[in-house]
Design an enzyme around this catalytic site. Structure first.
Site, PDB file in Angstrom:
ATOM      1  N   GLN A 129       0.798  -1.217   0.000  1.00  0.00           N
ATOM      2  CA  GLN A 129       0.000   0.000   0.000  1.00  0.00           C
ATOM      3  C   GLN A 129       0.840   1.282   0.000  1.00  0.00           C
ATOM      4  O   GLN A 129       0.350   2.329  -0.392  1.00  0.00           O
ATOM      5  CB  GLN A 129      -0.964  -0.005   1.187  1.00  0.00           C
ATOM      6  CG  GLN A 129      -2.006  -1.117   1.050  1.00  0.00           C
ATOM      7  CD  GLN A 129      -2.977  -1.159   2.207  1.00  0.00           C
ATOM      8  OE1 GLN A 129      -2.706  -1.789   3.215  1.00  0.00           O
ATOM      9  NE2 GLN A 129      -4.115  -0.497   2.080  1.00  0.00           N
TER      10      GLN A 129
ATOM     11  N   ASN B 295      -1.908 -10.981   8.052  1.00  0.00           N
ATOM     12  CA  ASN B 295      -2.933  -9.955   8.270  1.00  0.00           C
ATOM     13  C   ASN B 295      -4.265 -10.398   7.679  1.00  0.00           C
ATOM     14  O   ASN B 295      -4.364 -10.669   6.484  1.00  0.00           O
ATOM     15  CB  ASN B 295      -2.508  -8.651   7.590  1.00  0.00           C
ATOM     16  CG  ASN B 295      -3.522  -7.540   7.820  1.00  0.00           C
ATOM     17  OD1 ASN B 295      -3.653  -7.031   8.929  1.00  0.00           O
ATOM     18  ND2 ASN B 295      -4.277  -7.181   6.777  1.00  0.00           N
ATOM     19  N   GLU B 296      -5.278 -10.496   8.523  1.00  0.00           N
ATOM     20  CA  GLU B 296      -6.666 -10.702   8.084  1.00  0.00           C
ATOM     21  C   GLU B 296      -6.826 -11.848   7.092  1.00  0.00           C
ATOM     22  O   GLU B 296      -7.054 -11.627   5.892  1.00  0.00           O
ATOM     23  CB  GLU B 296      -7.216  -9.410   7.471  1.00  0.00           C
ATOM     24  CG  GLU B 296      -7.214  -8.234   8.426  1.00  0.00           C
ATOM     25  CD  GLU B 296      -7.968  -7.018   7.866  1.00  0.00           C
ATOM     26  OE1 GLU B 296      -8.322  -7.031   6.680  1.00  0.00           O
ATOM     27  OE2 GLU B 296      -8.192  -6.070   8.634  1.00  0.00           O
TER      28      GLU B 296
ATOM     29  N   TYR C  46     -12.864  -2.050  12.669  1.00  0.00           N
ATOM     30  CA  TYR C  46     -13.408  -0.884  11.979  1.00  0.00           C
ATOM     31  C   TYR C  46     -14.906  -0.726  12.220  1.00  0.00           C
ATOM     32  O   TYR C  46     -15.426   0.367  12.211  1.00  0.00           O
ATOM     33  CB  TYR C  46     -13.183  -1.013  10.464  1.00  0.00           C
ATOM     34  CG  TYR C  46     -11.734  -0.880  10.057  1.00  0.00           C
ATOM     35  CD1 TYR C  46     -11.210   0.348   9.700  1.00  0.00           C
ATOM     36  CD2 TYR C  46     -10.881  -1.989  10.037  1.00  0.00           C
ATOM     37  CE1 TYR C  46      -9.888   0.491   9.324  1.00  0.00           C
ATOM     38  CE2 TYR C  46      -9.554  -1.855   9.672  1.00  0.00           C
ATOM     39  CZ  TYR C  46      -9.051  -0.620   9.310  1.00  0.00           C
ATOM     40  OH  TYR C  46      -7.744  -0.494   8.948  1.00  0.00           O
TER      41      TYR C  46
ATOM     42  N   GLU D 177      -5.205  -2.260  13.980  1.00  0.00           N
ATOM     43  CA  GLU D 177      -5.708  -1.284  13.008  1.00  0.00           C
ATOM     44  C   GLU D 177      -7.042  -0.750  13.501  1.00  0.00           C
ATOM     45  O   GLU D 177      -7.883  -1.512  13.977  1.00  0.00           O
ATOM     46  CB  GLU D 177      -5.974  -1.910  11.621  1.00  0.00           C
ATOM     47  CG  GLU D 177      -4.757  -2.169  10.802  1.00  0.00           C
ATOM     48  CD  GLU D 177      -5.074  -2.778   9.429  1.00  0.00           C
ATOM     49  OE1 GLU D 177      -6.148  -2.504   8.866  1.00  0.00           O
ATOM     50  OE2 GLU D 177      -4.227  -3.541   8.939  1.00  0.00           O
TER      51      GLU D 177
ATOM     52  N   TRP E 130      -4.859   3.153  11.796  1.00  0.00           N
ATOM     53  CA  TRP E 130      -4.752   2.945  10.348  1.00  0.00           C
ATOM     54  C   TRP E 130      -5.288   4.176   9.669  1.00  0.00           C
ATOM     55  O   TRP E 130      -6.464   4.438   9.790  1.00  0.00           O
ATOM     56  CB  TRP E 130      -5.521   1.698   9.892  1.00  0.00           C
ATOM     57  CG  TRP E 130      -5.280   1.475   8.420  1.00  0.00           C
ATOM     58  CD1 TRP E 130      -5.975   2.033   7.376  1.00  0.00           C
ATOM     59  CD2 TRP E 130      -4.228   0.693   7.833  1.00  0.00           C
ATOM     60  NE1 TRP E 130      -5.427   1.655   6.182  1.00  0.00           N
ATOM     61  CE2 TRP E 130      -4.359   0.832   6.431  1.00  0.00           C
ATOM     62  CE3 TRP E 130      -3.194  -0.101   8.348  1.00  0.00           C
ATOM     63  CZ2 TRP E 130      -3.488   0.190   5.549  1.00  0.00           C
ATOM     64  CZ3 TRP E 130      -2.336  -0.732   7.464  1.00  0.00           C
ATOM     65  CH2 TRP E 130      -2.498  -0.572   6.081  1.00  0.00           C
TER      66      TRP E 130
HETATM   67  C1  BGC Z   1      -6.556  -3.830   5.856  1.00  0.00           C
HETATM   68  C2  BGC Z   1      -5.879  -2.609   5.286  1.00  0.00           C
HETATM   69  C3  BGC Z   1      -6.912  -1.716   4.615  1.00  0.00           C
HETATM   70  C4  BGC Z   1      -7.918  -1.284   5.651  1.00  0.00           C
HETATM   71  C5  BGC Z   1      -9.012  -0.357   5.140  1.00  0.00           C
HETATM   72  C6  BGC Z   1      -7.847  -3.528   6.555  1.00  0.00           C
HETATM   73  O1  BGC Z   1      -8.736  -4.532   6.265  1.00  0.00           O
HETATM   74  O2  BGC Z   1      -5.687  -4.562   6.673  1.00  0.00           O
HETATM   75  O3  BGC Z   1      -4.891  -3.041   4.407  1.00  0.00           O
HETATM   76  O4  BGC Z   1      -6.336  -0.634   3.980  1.00  0.00           O
HETATM   77  O5  BGC Z   1      -8.552  -2.406   6.174  1.00  0.00           O
HETATM   78  O6  BGC Z   1      -9.813  -0.994   4.202  1.00  0.00           O
END
Ligand code: BGC
Length: 456
Positions: free
Chosen positions: A19, A165-166, A302, A362, A409
């Site tokens: 990224q 990651n994820e 998130y 994040e 993030w």
């Molecule tokens: C990811 C990031 C991504 C962010 C926003 C996360 O799922 O690890 O790479 O930019 O979400 O979408």
């Protein structure tokens, strides 16, 4: 408890290699599946690619200076497999290793602790060509060999490692049955079972990766997985709704087949029942490999999913979103600040890991950032979002949950996967024409939170 965070609380920021780095063809790096995916028409908004991104590969010193200005003492970034072993397996590219040595030395000189994610979605294209990447069980061993190569070379400088990651994003969103997958490699497979098989292989990679880190690290180190499980959140905190939320947690998203095996050593029975013949093949010994002891768990949070108790057969209902529910600048980014608190509680209560330290690896959001006439980006909407989520993190601390840190993030705007450069998540604005960096209002706000060790 006051509104202060604990004295040793980690205030950090996060990025990932594809990224931000750019330099996609420099110093022997070979393509990742994302380089290829970006060349397929209509997969990425505006046909954007990670070829240059934030040019962090050449500008990392400037970016580290900005970290110092921000006041963070911890930085999470990822290491690109196609830089270290461009062919996916075999020869190590020392020029690739060299970049991370320089980056990490620069961080350490400034007193910033590096937290390295060993894989953030950029699988080597060579392995896609060889055996379809995560479709093959072989990738778990190739990943472990890559991890050994990295940790034996960088383990003198890096002691905080995150395996993957994820998992759900690069497997369940990279492979699909009916619709075209939105993430690389974007492969259509012929059954749901085949999709679950890809995440099973990723879990194996995680398990073998943990073993490889511990075997190769020259000193003691900390090992974790970074997951983005679906956070079920009670619509109101009645005992009935809380119980329903815990029940719903098993089958929400891919929780039962990713975080359950990783933390408990078994797929959730509720999920297996739901999957029936779509469940992946699990060989003898796999679950033991997957279920490695972790030093902490990384959670990317998130959003959440509201749940309430009902008297239907399953005893709960995952609620639809009302029209007009507030969200940030992504179709999926509903604002659910309690998701941090409940995410942490699920690890303790639903998954039974009361003492496992948790790092929010994040949390952040996109916003429609613009430079105003005074040459500033006043992203008060991002501040509004972050403030609420951080208060929810503080609630978890005040109730005694083992939260040890928070990584925002993202440090800077970057290549937002299939959204390209159309969506900005940074607290530093990046002008992609000039590569100028401009700290946004949220940068100054976060710096003040760090300085005062509380949410301001
Ligand atoms: C990811 C990031 C991504 C962010 C926003 C996360 O799922 O690890 O790479 O930019 O979400 O979408």
């Amino acid at each position: 408890m006051s509104d202060k965070f604990p004295n040793n609380f980690i205030w950090g920021a996060a990025t990932s290699a594809y990224q931000i780095e750019g330099a996609a063809t420099g110093n022997n790096r070979l393509p990742s599946v994302w380089d290829t995916f970006c060349t397929i028409p209509n997969r990425v908004v505006n046909g954007d690619t990670g070829e240059v991104a934030c040019d962090h590969y050449h500008r990392y010193e400037t970016d580290v200076k900005l970290m110092v200005e921000l006041g963070i003492k911890d930085y999470r970034f990822s290491i690109a497999w196609p830089r270290i072993i461009p062919g996916g397996r075999g020869t190590v590219n020392e020029a690739g290793v060299d970049f991370y040595q320089r980056l990490v030395d620069c961080l350490l000189e400034q007193g910033i602790t590096p937290h390295a994610t060993l894989f953030h979605w950029d699988s080597p294209q060579a392995l896609e060509d060889l055996y379809g990447s995560w479709q093959s069980r072989q990738i778990a061993q190739d990943y472990a060999d890559y991890v050994t190569a990295v940790v034996s070379r960088l383990g003198d400088r890096i002691t905080h490692w995150m395996t993957l990651n994820e998992i759900s994003c690069f497997t369940h969103k990279g492979y699909g049955v009916d619709e075209t997958p939105v993430h690389a490699p974007g492969t259509q497979v012929n059954s749901k079972k085949a999709v679950w098989q890809t995440s099973h292989h990723a879990l194996l990679a995680h398990g073998l990766g943990c073993q490889a880190i511990r075997a190769a690290s020259p000193g003691s180190c900390k090992v974790s997985l970074v997951d983005n499980f679906c956070v079920t959140v009670p619509l109101s905190e009645s005992p009935e709704n809380i119980a329903a939320t815990q029940k719903a947690f098993h089958t929400c998203g891919s929780n039962g087949g990713i975080i359950f095996p990783a933390l408990t050593g078994a797929y959730s029975p509720a999920l297996l029942e739901l999957l029936g013949e779509d469940a992946p093949d699990i060989q003898a010994g796999d679950l033991e490999i997957i279920h490695q002891p972790l030093d902490y768990l990384g959670l990317n949070i998130y959003k959440g999913a509201y749940v309430r108790a009902t008297d239907n057969e399953q005893g709960y209902e995952i609620l639809d979103w009302p029209k007009g529910y507030p969200k940030m600048h992504m179709p999926w980014l509903n604002i659910v600040p309690e998701s941090i608190y409940w995410g942490i509680r699920h690890v303790s209560d639903t998954l039974g890991h009361k003492d496992l330290p948790i790092l929010i690896t994040e949390n952040g959001c996109a916003a429609q950032d613009e430079i105003n006439a005074q040459g500033e980006v006043i992203d008060s909407d991002r501040i509004l979002y972050l403030r609420q989520y951080l208060k929810s993190a503080h609630r978890a601390l005040s109730e005694g949950y083992p939260l040890t840190g928070y990584f925002l993030w993202s440090l800077m705007d970057n290549f937002e996967w299939s959204w390209g450069y159309d969506r900005r998540f940074g607290i530093i604005y990046v002008d992609y024409q000039t590569q100028q960096r401009l700290p946004k209002a949220s940068f100054h706000w976060y710096r003040e939170c760090i300085r005062q060790n509380r949410v301001v």
